[in-house]
Design an enzyme around this catalytic site. Structure first.
Site, PDB file in Angstrom:
ATOM      1  N   THR A  42      -5.730  14.093   0.888  1.00 27.04           N
ATOM      2  CA  THR A  42      -5.882  14.108  -0.871  1.00 27.04           C
ATOM      3  C   THR A  42      -6.704  15.357  -1.094  1.00 27.04           C
ATOM      4  OG1 THR A  42      -5.695  11.714  -0.471  1.00 27.04           O
ATOM      5  CG2 THR A  42      -6.132  12.473  -2.785  1.00 27.04           C
ATOM      6  N   HIS A  94       0.643  -1.314   0.198  1.00 27.67           N
ATOM      7  CA  HIS A  94       0.052   0.008   0.073  1.00 27.67           C
ATOM      8  C   HIS A  94       0.733   1.376  -0.005  1.00 27.67           C
ATOM      9  CE1 HIS A  94      -3.735   1.857  -0.527  1.00 27.67           C
ATOM     10  NE2 HIS A  94      -3.246   2.859   0.159  1.00 27.67           N
TER      11      HIS A  94
END
Lengths: 528, 285
Positions: free
Chosen positions: A330, A255
């Site tokens: 994000t 990840h």
């Protein structure tokens, strides 16, 4: 941001270096090594692309036409490994090599000889991967994540893949230690950490992630190797181990790895959007903190790849919420890019087009990522084309589009010549069209239940697969146009100027001539 | 900062990296073929190792010469410090993967297998009690685990003492007492060598007397992989210390600048700390 004090033109004294092939084999120059990284990654992009074309050709219609199932599995496996480790990662390291020393006013990378070795390990690993197609039993066929027990059972090809991963890991570790040290130790006087260009920041954080997780990958492939050949029981329940243990360790690497492939892309886009909006980046410090937050969070979300592998509910909940939390930093980034453009005097040259395309498509990929993070939905879409669509939106229209943007943005500084703007725009619009044609329909295929990694499928999936394949062929051909544009630029592009983009503010534009000299900043500039 | 002592040293073009890559090309293919018992592999592997050793002699020798001829200013010295520090972190993470596997087995997968055995009874693995140390529920030969308070405890003392002698050597180099420096370095190397010999003896003992093998399920896997990689790192560290000893004997390093020594000392302390983790989690618990 900066005022000149060091003279950038006092190089000249040891410009001579071996010529011909020996220049490239022995070089310790960050620009030469950056160039090799970029050409290597483009070559591997073509190899991985040919594998993708093979996959899409087989999936063009139902039934087995071109690739036998076993070979199809080898294609999907090697497509993933080559694109991740051979194309995307080396391309970003190539950018780091070219840009980091110039953007921080350093004479070269901190460990110039080791830098050469980091690069020259890559062709070794690539040859192990590519040759594995031709050995008895063929290449690894268990998917790019090589889960046991399948990967314990494979033949020689799996061992070649394991050693290729070891070598790639060594290369990445040396490369990232080099980048960290360069950034921390070799900045021009006056360039404090919070004055660094955002591309440098994103690479600093990416390099930390690489240093943390690549050794874990090396560890897990070593366990795989000993399970295969020395009778250990790490992934064997009869011996007290667990195949799911592999998935935990692999995704502890895997990840963060996806953020390793996207954070430098964020960096490139964060350089380009302010330039073509003619405004400073909105929320610089929040961008830095958001990047760091994403990196830290990325180390605590790995098991969202494993919701169907068997996990206590409390584990599923933790990993679900932790994953969704990543959408916050994000979102900060997307907001900042948009706010940078707000009321800017924008122009839309090719780098800007690719950057805006990046924002649009990356947001789609990011949102489908949040959808996949929700456990009940993930249990439905796990291992379907929905997941394929999701990660190609973040890796192709995310990482790859940012790489294209970066090449168009910096190629004038690398070559001293301009690329053909008209062709560049064609490259963007064709890529945009064919990319979406290929991957948007895969969302529908996935939701309708088409599993990934199969060479054949039920009839009801035929139409969307045909559309997707046509899009893939178009996307593949479009990249040949990119190759032509780059070669054309190097050979016969118009001469560029020191500042082809009037809005650029970083040191390579403000301090260095049209074509960056072989040695730049031997005397560091002073940044105020 | 580079102004005082000249430019940051950027080495001239070098052949060593491509020689190293050639070595790994041979070793990569050689190892893959060897694993599959193909004759060609052994030869390739041997050639690869030979080239790698040649490369290391040449490359490290060049670095030592460059260092002694004063090419490295203070800024280069700082680079080496960052570089070695982060390299050791990668080593820590490598061991973390194996410790993680050990903890996962002991805390999760073995208790799960025990539960399954209770629930499914005779059709599954009957009466698997999941008590550590275990071979797992499958058909494995019984073994005796390695006790902590025999040789492993002595090994702990050996490595901890070697950490002390290494620090004494560091004090000696800083105070420019060269004879003491060499003496303490030799003591460190000797303690390391005795440690490696004890580990080798322990492995023979495990295979011959305890029937404890790499194939002994979860315990055997984690025991041999963790202690094996640690032993490998001690061996590498001892070789590095030996190189530093000969460099000291050749009059390298000053009381101010001796990062070659310090880097190796950091590495030695790192293998020391890993051993403490092993002693607690592999031998004691």
């Amino acid at each position: 941001m900066a005022a000149v004090h060091g003279d950038a033109h006092d190089h000249g004294h040891d410009d001579h270096h071996p010529s011909g092939i020996m220049r490239w084999i022995t070089t310790t120059n960050h620009k030469d090594i950056g160039t090799m990284y970029l050409w290597f990654s483009f070559t591997m992009f073509m190899v991985g692309g040919i594998l993708a074309m093979g996959i899409r050709a087989e999936l063009y219609q139902p039934g087995i036409q071109i690739l036998e199932p076993e070979l199809f599995n080898q294609f999907t496996t090697l497509h993933g490994l080559i694109m991740v480790f051979g194309a995307i990662m080396p391309a970003f390291v190539g950018f780091a090599n070219w840009q980091v020393p110039m953007m921080i006013g350093a004479p070269d990378m901190a460990f110039a000889r080791m830098n050469n070795w980091s690069f020259w390990l890559l062709p070794v690993a690539a040859s192990l991967l590519v040759v594995s197609f031709f050995v008895p039993g063929g290449a690894a066929a268990g998917g790019w994540t090589f889960y046991p027990p399948l990967s314990v059972q494979g033949g020689l090809g799996v061992d070649m893949m394991i050693f290729a991963v070891h070598i790639l890991g060594a290369s990445s570790i040396m490369g990232s230690i080099n980048i960290i040290t360069t950034i921390l130790n070799m900045r021009a006087p006056g360039m404090t950490l919070m004055k660094m260009p955002l591309f440098v920041w994103t690479w600093l954080i990416t390099a930390y992630l690489l240093v943390l997780v690549m050794p874990v990958l090396a560890g897990v492939v070593t366990m795989l190797l000993t399970d295969r050949h020395f009778g250990t029981s790490f992934f064997n329940a009869a011996g007290g181990g667990d195949p799911v243990l592999f998935q935990h360790i692999f995704w502890f690497f895997g990840h963060p790895e996806v953020y390793i492939m996207i954070l430098p892309a964020f960096g490139i886009v964060s350089e380009i959007i302010p330039t073509f909006s003619r405004k400073p980046l909105f929320g610089y410090s929040s961008m830095v903190y958001a990047t760091a937050s994403i990196a830290i969070l990325s180390c605590f979300v790995w098991a969202h790849h494993m919701f169907t592998a068997g996990m206590p509910t409390v584990g599923q909940l933790f990993f679900m919420y932790a994953t969704m939390l990543i959408a916050v930093p994000t979102g900060v980034k997307v907001f900042n890019w948009t706010a940078t453009m707000w009321r800017g005097s924008m122009t839309f040259e090719t780098p800007m087009l690719f950057s805006i395309g990046f924002i649009f498509l990356f947001v789609i990929g990011g949102l489908s990522g949040v959808i996949c993070a929700i456990v009940p939905i993930d249990i439905q879409v796990q291992d379907t084309y929905y997941v394929i669509a999701h990660f190609h939106y973040v890796l192709v229209s995310g990482a790859l589009f940012a790489l294209f943007a970066g090449v168009y943005y910096w190629i004038p500084k690398w070559t001293g010549r301009m690329y053909n703007e008209t062709l560049g725009k064609w490259h963007f619009w064709l890529s945009m069209f064919f990319f979406n044609l290929t991957f948007f329909v895969q969302h529908f295929l996935g939701l309708a239940g088409m599993p990934r990694r199969v060479p054949d499928y039920a009839l009801q999936f035929a139409d969307f697969n045909k559309i997707s394949s046509l899009g893939a062929f178009g996307f593949g051909l479009t990249q040949l146009l990119f190759l032509y544009i780059v070669i054309n630029c190097i050979r016969s592009g118009e001469k560029s100027t020191q500042m082809p983009w009037e809005g650029a503010t970083t040191l390579e534009w403000t301090h260095l001539p049209a074509k960056a000299p072989y040695h730049s900043f031997e005397t560091p500039p002073v940044v105020k | 900062m580079s102004q005082e002592s000249g430019h940051y040293y950027v080495p001239a073009p070098s052949l060593f990296p491509i020689i190293g890559s050639t070595a790994l090309l041979f070793m990569g293919f050689g190892a893959a073929l060897t694993m599959n018992k193909m004759e060609l592999g052994y030869g390739l592997l041997a050639i690869g190792f030979a080239i790698l050793i040649y490369m290391m002699f040449g490359w490290f020798g060049t670095v030592a010469q460059e260092s002694e001829s004063g090419k490295y200013n203070d800024q280069v010295d700082v680079s080496f410090r960052w570089g070695m520090g982060w390299f050791i972190l990668t080593e820590v993470m490598f061991f973390c993967a194996f410790f993680g596997a050990l903890f996962y087995m002991r805390v999760l997968s073995i208790p799960w297998l025990e539960e399954e055995s209770l629930v499914l009874g005779q059709d599954w693995w009957p009466a698997y009690d999941g008590a550590w140390p275990t071979t797992g529920p499958g058909e494995f030969e019984a073994f005796t685990p390695m006790g902590a308070w025999g040789l492993p405890a002595i090994n702990t003392m050996l490595l901890l003492s070697s950490g002390v002698t290494c620090t004494l050597a560091h004090h000696a180099i800083k105070e420019n007492r060269r004879e003491a420096l060499k003496k303490w370095l030799l003591a460190t190397i000797a303690l390391g060598a005795i440690f490696i010999a004890c580990q080798a003896y322990e492995y023979v003992h495990a295979y011959n007397d305890l029937n404890l093998k790499m194939t002994s399920g979860a315990y055997g896997s984690t025991f041999f992989m963790l202690t094996g990689f640690h032993g490998f790192h001690v061996t590498v560290g001892a070789i590095m210390l030996t190189v530093i000893y000969f460099r000291c004997a050749a009059g390298h390093f000053t009381s101010e600048k001796h990062f070659g020594f310090e880097g190796v000392a950091w590495y030695w302390h790192f293998v020391d700390v890993v051993w403490l983790g092993l002693f607690v989690f592999v031998y004691l618990m």
